[in-house]
Design a protein around this motif. Structure first.
Motif, PDB file in Angstrom:
ATOM      1  N   GLN A  96     -15.553  -7.908 -37.726  1.00 16.17           N
ATOM      2  CA  GLN A  96     -16.540  -7.525 -36.611  1.00 16.17           C
ATOM      3  C   GLN A  96     -17.463  -8.963 -36.522  1.00 16.17           C
ATOM      4  N   LEU A  97     -16.658  -9.636 -35.441  1.00 16.96           N
ATOM      5  CA  LEU A  97     -17.673 -10.887 -35.022  1.00 16.96           C
ATOM      6  C   LEU A  97     -17.317 -10.841 -33.398  1.00 16.96           C
ATOM      7  N   TRP A  98     -17.780 -12.002 -32.967  1.00 17.48           N
ATOM      8  CA  TRP A  98     -17.451 -12.186 -31.571  1.00 17.48           C
ATOM      9  C   TRP A  98     -16.782 -13.539 -31.144  1.00 17.48           C
ATOM     10  N   TRP A  99     -17.058 -14.457 -32.060  1.00 16.30           N
ATOM     11  CA  TRP A  99     -16.315 -15.910 -32.143  1.00 16.30           C
ATOM     12  C   TRP A  99     -15.040 -15.810 -32.676  1.00 16.30           C
ATOM     13  N   GLY A 100     -14.180 -15.752 -31.684  1.00  9.81           N
ATOM     14  CA  GLY A 100     -12.737 -15.633 -32.069  1.00  9.81           C
ATOM     15  C   GLY A 100     -11.668 -15.038 -31.004  1.00  9.81           C
ATOM     16  N   HIS A 101     -10.474 -14.789 -31.534  1.00  7.73           N
ATOM     17  CA  HIS A 101      -9.631 -14.170 -30.295  1.00  7.73           C
ATOM     18  C   HIS A 101      -9.771 -12.624 -30.530  1.00  7.73           C
ATOM     19  N   ARG A 102      -9.970 -12.041 -29.489  1.00 10.15           N
ATOM     20  CA  ARG A 102     -10.490 -10.906 -29.376  1.00 10.15           C
ATOM     21  C   ARG A 102      -9.266  -9.894 -29.653  1.00 10.15           C
ATOM     22  N   ILE A 103      -9.067  -8.985 -30.133  1.00  9.05           N
ATOM     23  CA  ILE A 103      -8.059  -8.088 -30.729  1.00  9.05           C
ATOM     24  C   ILE A 103      -7.412  -7.507 -29.100  1.00  9.05           C
ATOM     25  N   PRO A 104      -6.091  -7.724 -29.000  1.00 11.88           N
ATOM     26  CA  PRO A 104      -5.467  -7.327 -27.679  1.00 11.88           C
ATOM     27  C   PRO A 104      -5.067  -6.018 -27.780  1.00 11.88           C
ATOM     28  N   ALA A 105      -5.987  -5.044 -28.174  1.00  8.76           N
ATOM     29  CA  ALA A 105      -5.898  -3.433 -28.276  1.00  8.76           C
ATOM     30  C   ALA A 105      -6.906  -2.796 -27.281  1.00  8.76           C
ATOM     31  N   TRP A 106      -6.375  -1.997 -26.591  1.00  9.63           N
ATOM     32  CA  TRP A 106      -7.358  -1.329 -25.702  1.00  9.63           C
ATOM     33  C   TRP A 106      -7.521   0.284 -26.216  1.00  9.63           C
ATOM     34  N   TYR A 107      -8.567   0.989 -26.018  1.00  4.83           N
ATOM     35  CA  TYR A 107      -8.559   2.280 -26.441  1.00  4.83           C
ATOM     36  C   TYR A 107      -9.053   3.343 -25.174  1.00  4.83           C
ATOM     37  N   LYS A 108      -8.195   4.289 -25.136  1.00  5.04           N
ATOM     38  CA  LYS A 108      -8.813   5.419 -24.309  1.00  5.04           C
ATOM     39  C   LYS A 108      -8.627   6.679 -24.823  1.00  5.04           C
ATOM     40  N   GLY A 109      -9.986   7.198 -25.391  1.00  5.47           N
ATOM     41  CA  GLY A 109     -10.066   8.349 -25.969  1.00  5.47           C
ATOM     42  C   GLY A 109      -8.976   8.251 -27.418  1.00  5.47           C
ATOM     43  N   GLU A 110      -7.992   9.033 -27.502  1.00 11.67           N
ATOM     44  CA  GLU A 110      -7.340   9.062 -28.792  1.00 11.67           C
ATOM     45  C   GLU A 110      -6.019   7.855 -28.661  1.00 11.67           C
ATOM     46  N   GLU A 111      -5.819   7.592 -27.387  1.00 20.29           N
ATOM     47  CA  GLU A 111      -4.809   6.518 -26.957  1.00 20.29           C
ATOM     48  C   GLU A 111      -5.046   5.282 -27.271  1.00 20.29           C
ATOM     49  N   VAL A 112      -4.106   4.535 -27.835  1.00 21.53           N
ATOM     50  CA  VAL A 112      -4.070   3.070 -28.149  1.00 21.53           C
ATOM     51  C   VAL A 112      -3.078   2.386 -27.499  1.00 21.53           C
ATOM     52  N   TYR A 113      -3.631   1.244 -26.768  1.00 21.58           N
ATOM     53  CA  TYR A 113      -2.632   0.353 -25.919  1.00 21.58           C
ATOM     54  C   TYR A 113      -2.458  -1.222 -26.585  1.00 21.58           C
ATOM     55  N   VAL A 114      -1.507  -1.667 -26.982  1.00 24.17           N
ATOM     56  CA  VAL A 114      -1.488  -3.121 -27.597  1.00 24.17           C
ATOM     57  C   VAL A 114      -0.952  -3.717 -26.494  1.00 24.17           C
ATOM     58  N   GLY A 115      -1.142  -4.850 -26.120  1.00 27.91           N
ATOM     59  CA  GLY A 115      -0.386  -5.637 -24.974  1.00 27.91           C
ATOM     60  C   GLY A 115      -1.193  -7.158 -24.640  1.00 27.91           C
ATOM     61  N   LEU A 116      -0.325  -7.965 -23.760  1.00 27.91           N
ATOM     62  CA  LEU A 116      -0.967  -8.984 -23.627  1.00 27.91           C
ATOM     63  C   LEU A 116      -1.959  -8.931 -22.810  1.00 27.91           C
ATOM     64  N   GLU A 117      -2.011  -8.057 -21.795  1.00 24.74           N
ATOM     65  CA  GLU A 117      -3.060  -7.780 -20.812  1.00 24.74           C
ATOM     66  C   GLU A 117      -3.789  -6.444 -20.771  1.00 24.74           C
ATOM     67  N   LYS A 118      -4.613  -6.199 -20.129  1.00 26.27           N
ATOM     68  CA  LYS A 118      -5.377  -4.903 -20.246  1.00 26.27           C
ATOM     69  C   LYS A 118      -4.516  -3.852 -19.417  1.00 26.27           C
ATOM     70  N   PRO A 119      -4.149  -2.760 -20.095  1.00 25.84           N
ATOM     71  CA  PRO A 119      -3.366  -1.834 -19.482  1.00 25.84           C
ATOM     72  C   PRO A 119      -4.016  -1.331 -17.981  1.00 25.84           C
ATOM     73  N   LYS A 120      -2.973  -1.001 -16.968  1.00 29.05           N
ATOM     74  CA  LYS A 120      -3.526  -0.534 -15.747  1.00 29.05           C
ATOM     75  C   LYS A 120      -4.128   0.955 -15.900  1.00 29.05           C
ATOM     76  N   GLY A 121      -4.980   1.252 -15.039  1.00 26.41           N
ATOM     77  CA  GLY A 121      -5.657   2.546 -15.012  1.00 26.41           C
ATOM     78  C   GLY A 121      -7.040   2.462 -15.456  1.00 26.41           C
ATOM     79  N   GLU A 122      -7.893   3.414 -15.296  1.00 24.45           N
ATOM     80  CA  GLU A 122      -9.314   3.482 -15.510  1.00 24.45           C
ATOM     81  C   GLU A 122      -9.504   3.965 -17.003  1.00 24.45           C
ATOM     82  N   GLY A 123     -10.618   3.421 -17.315  1.00 22.95           N
ATOM     83  CA  GLY A 123     -11.202   4.001 -18.867  1.00 22.95           C
ATOM     84  C   GLY A 123     -10.778   3.264 -19.981  1.00 22.95           C
ATOM     85  N   TRP A 124      -9.947   2.224 -20.044  1.00 23.30           N
ATOM     86  CA  TRP A 124      -9.526   1.489 -21.158  1.00 23.30           C
ATOM     87  C   TRP A 124     -10.626   0.514 -21.635  1.00 23.30           C
ATOM     88  N   LYS A 125     -10.853   0.683 -22.836  1.00 22.83           N
ATOM     89  CA  LYS A 125     -11.829  -0.215 -23.601  1.00 22.83           C
ATOM     90  C   LYS A 125     -11.422  -1.094 -24.540  1.00 22.83           C
TER      91      LYS A 125
END
Length: 843
Positions: A405-434
RNA sequence: GGGCGAUUAGCUCAGUUGGUUAGAGCACUUGCCUUACAAGCAAGGGGUCGGGAGUUCGAGUCUCUCAUCGCCCACCA
């Protein structure tokens, strides 16, 4: 000409810059075989300490040796962002300036962190330069740079897709100071004083109670059951009933679980699934509620009623007081026990229920264990015993908590939208991914260091050429953090070991054997040592004073001793330089070599052989020792002295030059500066810098049997000097001398016998010394001879002869011992008997 | 509780597959300013290799055991 004294400051001045300008450190000559070391990247948190100096000096010795020995030697520099360590430092620095990390925000904070990094990286480079490290700076990498960040993402995504990375709610080690999760390896157990608090848990509706002992009474606020062992006859009747949780007056069940050990304590365990890893498992088995009672900063949360907001230790005190008030506290039993502390911040870690990312270790660890069974593909530890350390850790391994739970480092390449989880090299397409807010454990990126620095996942030229690395050099304390992780990541992603050899050194300690630490204030700054004694002396001290894998005590006296050795080399070189001004080649003729030339050349070649063997085995203590002895005893004390009467002879001069050249070359990896300085002054040399000259090779043609003879002559000289000293024979004593022609002058020169005292007078007591090559008698008037010394020597010799005779009479020995050993003994016996004859004559 | 390491000269450490009289640096003793070096030279003194047992012709080195110190891991409700 050289100055009269070795001055390390003068010698070191400007050399590193010149090496850089001449590009001697650069790799890439395709006509040669590659040899590669990647530096263990220092953290960008501060200054390099003596441990770094040691670690890098070892590597520089290897790389300079290999470079001189004809390899395309590549030493890749770099640094580690050191997530938690650096972040803690930057936070502290900001705090001093009155800035709060959270007010600054993620972007603002990272800007400050990068500023910090630049400043400290530059400082580290300056220190590397001071140490004289021959790093190929064109290849320098940083764990957070673009290429390495891509490698990190690639690895994360691939492991996730393979099911080897998962996200889950587990009990992890929580650092309330840094407010982050830690891996098990980052927790250090320290013995502290604590107590067992014995507490009454009343049975619901009864006057009976269960006695429970706990070291962390505050966690009772999160209890959701009490467990006993089902085979424990004392408590069987309670199973299924409820107890009343003290202070909260809440009903919780008594359950049966194997976790409760009837032998331990009272046999009754309170179960706090959110704050203890074992209890967590019990909770899983019995489907218990998990109640987290702590905030991230270690204070009590909203679930704790009146205790909310109190620090965990303060809350403990309050709770104990309240228990006592209510008569629920039976006793407090003081104990000392081991409690986990954060490696970085030093605070007690809290077992804490939290949603984190983990690497599933079992399959990866098994891959290491399997691979280490294969001699061809395993990582060869030096010393070999450290393989056990790696294997042991891999046998007991836990899943690796990698989110921080830090800021200085490699940010985890996982994005969330509601219950959905996406893991990938780039941010997934579409709105609302965090994107996940967390970063990765710093070791997650350093685990890829041996190949990510060479361009992986791309199939780069460097990767093909320099991977696997030839050797990794590090301390044994880093094996679980780093060596293991590099190895399983390498095996998994490159199907190869990360490096062929792994040279392990120990820890540097102070003179009293204590670990150097900030709190003890016993740390030594390598830059101060360099200032006082020079980098060469420091390096020689660090690398030749201990066997591989052992700890090293820093002892200024020994650095001084290294300095003295360099000064000796300096003066020997000075002597040679003073006498070879008219020499423009070293092509001496074999027929012109004197016995002393043959002797030193033989010794030189023996030394080259020993040094090379030990360099290959990473036994720098032995290599250094052999050089020390050869230079000081053979070259300085004997050959130079012998050469003094022959300085009009061109061959002698050439041999002097030849030997000093090879000495400088062999010493160069250890002491780059002084050897370069002296080398630059030589009349005849093969290269403009010793760095790019060739490492001496053993030359069978320059090994002569006359060496044995001169060894004996030197032994005679020592004995005769001893005779003179023990009998107080003065300069005035008369001398009669008969010696073999070839060595007569050697005796005369070394014993300082001149024509004046030779045959001067032949009266007085006779002091005689005989050997196969010399028969010398000193005559000294008015003195009684002390024959006791002679008698003792004879007695000793007789004892030795008897012992040896007995040994040789033993059939078992003669039949079973190797022939050469027996032969040696026979030879020795013969010599001893001859010597005894001579001594008896003198009696 | 398990594992690893250490124990060799006054101190700090070497001692490679068992094989001459166990080495070094520092410290110590004695004598030397000998024009490469007094931060040096020469000659010395000092250890039986933590204790015990065993294997072997032979053990500092291999095996077992005990002791002391250190490190790692586990346990620690």
């Amino acid at each position: 000409m050289l100055d009269k004294k070795y001055n390390h400051k003068e010698v070191e001045k400007g050399k590193y810059k010149k090496w850089l300008e001449k590009e001697y450190f650069q790799s890439g000559d395709k006509s040669k075989d590659p040899y590669c070391i990647v530096i263990p990247p220092p953290n960008v948190t501060g200054k390099l300490h003596l441990g770094h100096a040691w670690d890098t000096a070892l590597q520089d010795i290897i790389i300079r040796y290999k470079r001189m020995d004809g390899f395309d030697a590549m030493w890749l520099p770099g640094m580690d962002h050191a997530a938690i360590a650096t972040e803690a430092k930057v936070v502290a620095k900001l705090k001093k300036e009155g800035i709060n990390k959270y007010e600054l925000g993620r972007e603002g904070f990272l800007e400050k962190a990068w500023e910090w990094k630049e400043e400290y990286a530059e400082n580290i480079r300056k220190q590397w330069a001071k140490l004289g490290l021959s790093l190929d700076y064109r290849k320098e990498r940083f764990t957070l740079d673009e290429g390495l960040s891509n490698a990190v993402k690639e690895v994360f995504v691939r492991l996730y897709n393979e099911g080897l990375i998962y996200r889950g709610e587990r009990i992890i080690n929580w650092d309330p100071e840094a407010k982050t999760a830690l891996s098990n390896e980052e927790v250090i157990y320290k013995e502290v004083k604590g107590a067992f608090y014995h507490i009454k848990y009343f049975i619901e509706g009864e006057d009976d109670y269960l006695e429970i002992a706990t070291t962390r009474p505050e966690t009772l606020l999160g209890d959701t059951a009490v467990a006993v062992n089902e085979n424990d006859e004392r408590y069987q009747k309670y199973i299924g009933k409820n107890v009343i949780l003290p202070l909260l007056n809440k009903k919780i069940p008594v359950i049966a679980d194997q976790h409760a050990d009837p032998e331990f304590g009272t046999g009754v365990v309170k179960i706090t699934p959110a704050h203890d890893p074992n209890d967590f498992e019990v909770g899983e088995r019995h489907n218990l509620e998990r109640i987290n009672i702590l905030n991230e900063d270690g204070t009590m949360n909203e679930k704790t009623g009146k205790y909310q907001g109190l620090d965990r230790f303060k809350a403990r005190d309050e709770i104990v007081k309240d228990l006592e008030k209510e008569g629920l506290l039976i006793k407090i039993e003081e104990i000392t026990h081991n409690v986990g502390h954060s490696e970085r911040t030093g605070v007690m870690v809290e077992p804490y229920l939290s949603k984190q990312w983990f690497v599933k270790m079992r399959p990866l660890a098994d891959r290491i264990l399997e691979n280490q069974k294969n001699k061809e593909t395993k990582v060869n530890f030096v010393p070999a015993r450290y393989e056990k350390t790696m294997n042991h850790w891999m046998e007991i391994t836990y899943d690796w908590c990698i989110s921080r739970q830090l800021w200085w480092g490699h940010r985890i390449p996982a994005w969330y939208k509601g219950e959905e989880v996406y893991v990938g090299l780039e941010k997934p397409k579409g709105e609302g991914w965090k994107q996940d807010e967390d970063v990765l454990d710093t070791w997650f990126s350093s685990a890829l260091w041996p190949f990510s620095t060479l361009g992986w996942p791309n199939e780069t030229e460097d990767l093909k050429r320099y991977y696997p690395n030839n050797v990794l050099v590090t301390g044994y304390d880093i094996i679980p953090f780093w060596v293991n992780r590099m190895t399983f990541q390498a095996l998994h992603f490159t199907n190869q070991r990360p490096f062929k050899d792994c040279l392990i050194h120990g820890l540097i300690r102070d003179k009293m054997g204590r670990k150097m630490s900030k709190s003890l204030g016993n740390g030594v700054d390598p830059m101060d040592v360099i200032d006082t004694y020079g980098a060469d002396a420091l390096r020689f001290f660090l690398t030749t004073n201990t066997a591989p894998g052992m700890d090293l005590r820093y002892d200024e006296e020994k650095v001084k001793s290294a300095w003295n050795f360099i000064n000796k080399l300096w003066n020997a070189s000075r002597f040679v330089l003073m006498n070879i001004e008219d020499i423009d080649n070293i092509d001496y003729e074999g027929k012109d070599l004197s016995i002393e030339d043959k002797w030193i050349l033989t010794k030189l070649n023996e030394t080259i052989k020993t040094v090379r063997t030990n360099m290959e085995k990473y036994e720098f203590n032995n290599a250094g020792g052999a050089l020390y002895k050869f230079i000081w005893e053979d070259f300085c004390d004997n050959y130079i002295e012998l050469s003094k009467s022959k300085l009009n002879n061109a061959t002698t001069k050439k041999v002097l030059l030849k030997v000093i050249t090879d000495i400088l070359k062999m010493l160069h990896p250890f002491m780059p500066y002084v050897t370069e300085e002296i080398y630059s002054k030589l009349n005849v040399k093969e290269a403009e810098s010793i760095m790019i000259s060739s490492y001496p090779k053993y030359n069978k043609k320059e090994v002569f049997e006359e060496k044995e003879k001169l060894d004996k002559v030197i032994e005679d000289i020592t004995n005769i000097r001893n005779l003179k000293v023990t009998n107080n024979i003065t300069k005035e004593a008369g001398i009669s001398l008969k010696a073999e022609k070839e060595v007569e002058d050697i005796y005369k020169n070394m014993l300082k016998i001149t024509y004046e005292n030779l045959n001067k007078e032949k009266e007085g007591e006779k002091y005689e010394y005989k050997s196969p090559y010399i028969n010398i008698v000193y005559f000294q008037k008015g003195k009684e001879i002390d024959k006791n010394i002679l008698k003792t020597e004879i007695e000793k010799l007789e004892a030795s002869i008897n012992k040896r005779k007995k040994l040789l009479a033993n059939e078992n020995y003669v039949n079973k011992a190797p022939a050469n050993v027996v032969e040696q003994d026979r030879k020795k016996l013969k010599e001893e008997e001859e010597k005894l004859e001579r001594l008896k004559e003198q009696l």
